[in-house]
Design an enzyme around this catalytic site. Sequence first.
Site, short mmCIF file in Angstrom:
data_model
loop_
_atom_site.label_atom_id
_atom_site.label_comp_id
_atom_site.label_asym_id
_atom_site.label_seq_id
_atom_site.Cartn_x
_atom_site.Cartn_y
_atom_site.Cartn_z
N SER A 48 -1.30 1.96 12.72
CA SER A 48 -0.25 2.13 11.72
C SER A 48 -0.68 2.88 10.47
O SER A 48 0.16 3.42 9.74
CB SER A 48 0.33 0.78 11.32
OG SER A 48 -0.61 0.01 10.60
N LYS A 118 -1.08 -1.88 4.60
CA LYS A 118 -0.15 -0.77 4.43
C LYS A 118 -0.33 -0.19 3.04
O LYS A 118 -1.07 -0.72 2.21
CB LYS A 118 1.31 -1.22 4.59
CG LYS A 118 1.62 -2.06 5.82
CD LYS A 118 1.62 -1.26 7.10
CE LYS A 118 1.97 -2.15 8.30
NZ LYS A 118 1.85 -1.42 9.58
#
Length: 267
Positions: A48, A118
């Site tokens: 990701s 993230k």
Amino acid sequence: MSQPADKSIKKSAANEWWETIVVVVEALLIAIVLRSFLYQPFSIPTASMQQTLMIGDYFVANKFVWGYGKHSFSLGRYGDFSLLDFELPINNRIFGREPNRGDIAVFRPVPQNIEYIKRVVGLPGDTIQVKAGRLYINGTMVEREQIGTAQDTDSNGDTREVTLYRETFPEGTTHIIQEISDNAPLDNTSEYVVPAGHYFMMGDNRDRSADSRVLSQVGYVPAVNLIAKAEARFFSIKDNIPPWQLWQWPANVRWDRMFQGVDHQPL
């Protein structure tokens, strides 16, 4: 006449053992304190955040820069086992500054019991939206510049060609993102209004990231659920090969990704 000498030798050996045990215990306590309060290592198991953080990257994260929250003192998870994983009974962070847009955060989403990593995209009060693959912050499209293409392989071994962009946030900070296309499922969203005391997180691998765009899985991240700020890669190996397999290093260690800030891109 030899018995006193034997006793002395045995006593000396016992003292050495106790001194060794004390040194080991002290070293473990220091390591636990450092890991709990200052810096903690993490590894990347998914795609990701590629190319910024690749599968098999190991990085160190700063636990004190943003202060301490509910999950700050977890020492990590090993499969289904958590080592010293508990929630502090607090509703606000203790000490530290607020995250900046563009920081890379380790955090615990509200619906999950594992750590995610993230990039901080939305600050409290911001409006975030993605339209045709382009990120909008408070109604303004974020600047991006195409810089090349690459092959991206996820944790299932699925390889796709991606386009690399240098994205520039309103504050002037830059980072690299990648897109498979501009019409993937999360490339067209409704508007998200970030609640007070929360942050909006997105992966740099925009089409292969379950992030705050998926409200049921990640959603808005409370400040109290932040764990640490990613700072520097210290090791990197292909295919998530365990680092202790030293015989695999010559062919698989990514030497050009080691001992660098997390946003440094050896492209």
